[in-house]
Design an enzyme around this catalytic site. Structure first.
Site, mmCIF file in Angstrom:
data_model
loop_
_atom_site.group_PDB
_atom_site.id
_atom_site.type_symbol
_atom_site.label_atom_id
_atom_site.label_comp_id
_atom_site.label_asym_id
_atom_site.label_seq_id
_atom_site.Cartn_x
_atom_site.Cartn_y
_atom_site.Cartn_z
ATOM 1 N N GLY A 198 4.864 -2.333 4.543
ATOM 2 C CA GLY A 198 5.177 -1.424 5.761
ATOM 3 C C GLY A 198 6.696 -1.029 5.974
ATOM 4 O O GLY A 198 7.402 -1.870 5.893
ATOM 5 N N CYS A 199 7.273 0.429 6.163
ATOM 6 C CA CYS A 199 8.184 0.781 7.195
ATOM 7 C C CYS A 199 7.863 1.148 7.929
ATOM 8 O O CYS A 199 6.939 1.749 8.398
ATOM 9 C CB CYS A 199 8.843 1.736 6.513
ATOM 10 S SG CYS A 199 9.040 1.363 4.280
ATOM 11 N N GLY A 200 8.837 1.414 9.320
ATOM 12 C CA GLY A 200 9.108 2.179 10.520
ATOM 13 C C GLY A 200 10.064 3.519 10.339
ATOM 14 O O GLY A 200 10.570 3.450 9.797
#
Length: 390
Positions: free
Chosen positions: A18-20
């Site tokens: 994940g990245c935001g």
């Protein structure tokens, strides 16, 4: 300002995949506090690992909106002075100043010297025999030169009326380092974590920016080698050690240099499969096929969702997911229809607008919002619906 979540410890508690990403734009052209975008991004704390975060703000320097703002990381004053002399040899530095930063007890030193120059290129713009460079192409050459050849200097943003604030750390740490709440702009985009297969360093943190383009990216570009050759053939140098760099340069090439409308450029990067193209009407089938053939090196393979910002001709946000939608992306608008949002997770939007209307754009279909022109595409249309010419 956001407060450090007590549950976060560096190296633990994050999602490997994940990245935001988060962005907000005022459709009315009102100014948005940096505190709002920091709240959106820090809300998705489970997506972070502390290796990088950053923010890009548009509509930041209205009093100097016709000048390029070149914002740098420097190792020391000597390098800064060297770059300043280089810029004075190639244009007029109308103002320069240290970018405000706060002392941090949690970020890991050393910290770069962050400095900005407001810059107008010389009228006779020649670079290595090319005598007909536009102001934009000339600035691209200057940025590439510094990043490639000046040790200890790195240009992190080079657009007009915008700037990037980024570094190694959690999103709340980077927001605090730059005191991001002191800034107000018409649009913000932001990113937390770090490129999947890239080393963690200040220059490589997102947003990745060239001219007025800035890109925040969640995912992995497996076609990086082909894409890199394409942008290098156009005169861009890849020095950031991250796949996202080619995405920023592709937007600049396809839209600014080649004149493609945004939705066609998005189709070149996230095209339909050929069996899907066969279902289009004859005119659009021909257009889609030509784009796939002409821009095959611009096709971004692999999972991604991206937020793209630009200033010309008006401040614009583009939210785009890959053609299989292997990374999350949600967009929305405020209940008074004055704001547009985009993020990895709905909670980021709800954190600042609990009553927002939200929806998920289709795979490979860009949602496009623009200051004063509203939501131009909601991302639910077919690729060529409402083709938008600037």
């Amino acid at each position: 300002m956001p407060i450090e979540p007590a549950s976060i410890r560096k190296g633990t508690g994050y999602q490997l995949g994940g990245c935001g990403i988060a962005g907000c734009l005022s459709l009315d052209g009102d100014l948005i506090s940096g505190e709002k975008i920091a709240t959106m991004l820090t809300t998705m704390s489970e997506r972070e690992n502390g290796l990088g975060a950053g923010y890009a703000c548009y509509g930041l320097f209205p009093e100097r909106r016709d000048e390029f703002c070149l914002q740098f990381f420097f190792d020391d004053e000597d390098v800064k002075n060297s770059v300043e002399e280089f810029l004075k040899d190639h244009g007029n530095v109308t103002k320069d100043e240290k970018v405000f930063t706060k002392k941090s007890t949690t970020l890991k030193p050393p910290f770069p010297l962050v400095w900005r120059f407001f810059f107008r290129p010389i009228e006779r713009r020649e670079w290595r025999g090319n005598q007909r460079l536009s102001e934009e192409d000339y600035v691209v050459r200057l940025v590439m030169h510094v990043n490639q050849h000046v040790e200890g200097a790195f240009c992190i943003s080079s657009g007009k009326d915008m700037a990037v604030f980024k570094g190694n750390g959690y999103s709340f740490e980077i927001a605090d380092f730059y005191d991001i709440q002191r800034y107000r702009g018409k649009m913000w985009i932001s990113h937390s974590r770090f490129p999947t297969n890239s080393p963690g360093w200040w220059g490589g943190a997102h947003p990745i920016s060239i001219l007025d383009w800035a890109v925040c990216h969640n995912g992995e570009i497996t076609s990086y080698g082909v894409n890199r050759k394409f942008v290098e053939m156009e005169g861009y140098s890849c020095t950031l050690l991250t796949d996202t760099e080619v995405v920023a340069y592709l937007w600049d090439i396809l839209v600014r240099k080649h004149g493609l409308p945004i939705n066609l450029a998005a189709f070149a990067m996230a095209p339909w499969y050929y069996h899907e193209i066969e279902q289009l009407d004859p005119q659009n089938r021909k257009l889609a096929t030509l784009i796939r053939i002409t821009y095959k090196e611009a096709f971004l393979n692999g999972p991604f969702s991206i937020l793209v910002g630009r200033r010309e001709p008006e401040i614009t946000m583009i939210a785009l997911a890959d053609r299989k939608k292997l990374r999350p992306l949600i967009v929305g608008r405020s209940s008074d229809e004055g704001m547009f949002f985009a993020a990895s997770e709905e909670c980021a939007i709800r954190a600042i607008e609990p009553n927002a209307e939200t929806w998920t754009p289709n795979a490979g279909s860009p949602a496009i919002a623009q200051v004063r022109n509203g939501i131009i595409r909601d991302g639910l249309e077919s690729p060529f619906w409402g083709e938008w010419n600037e």
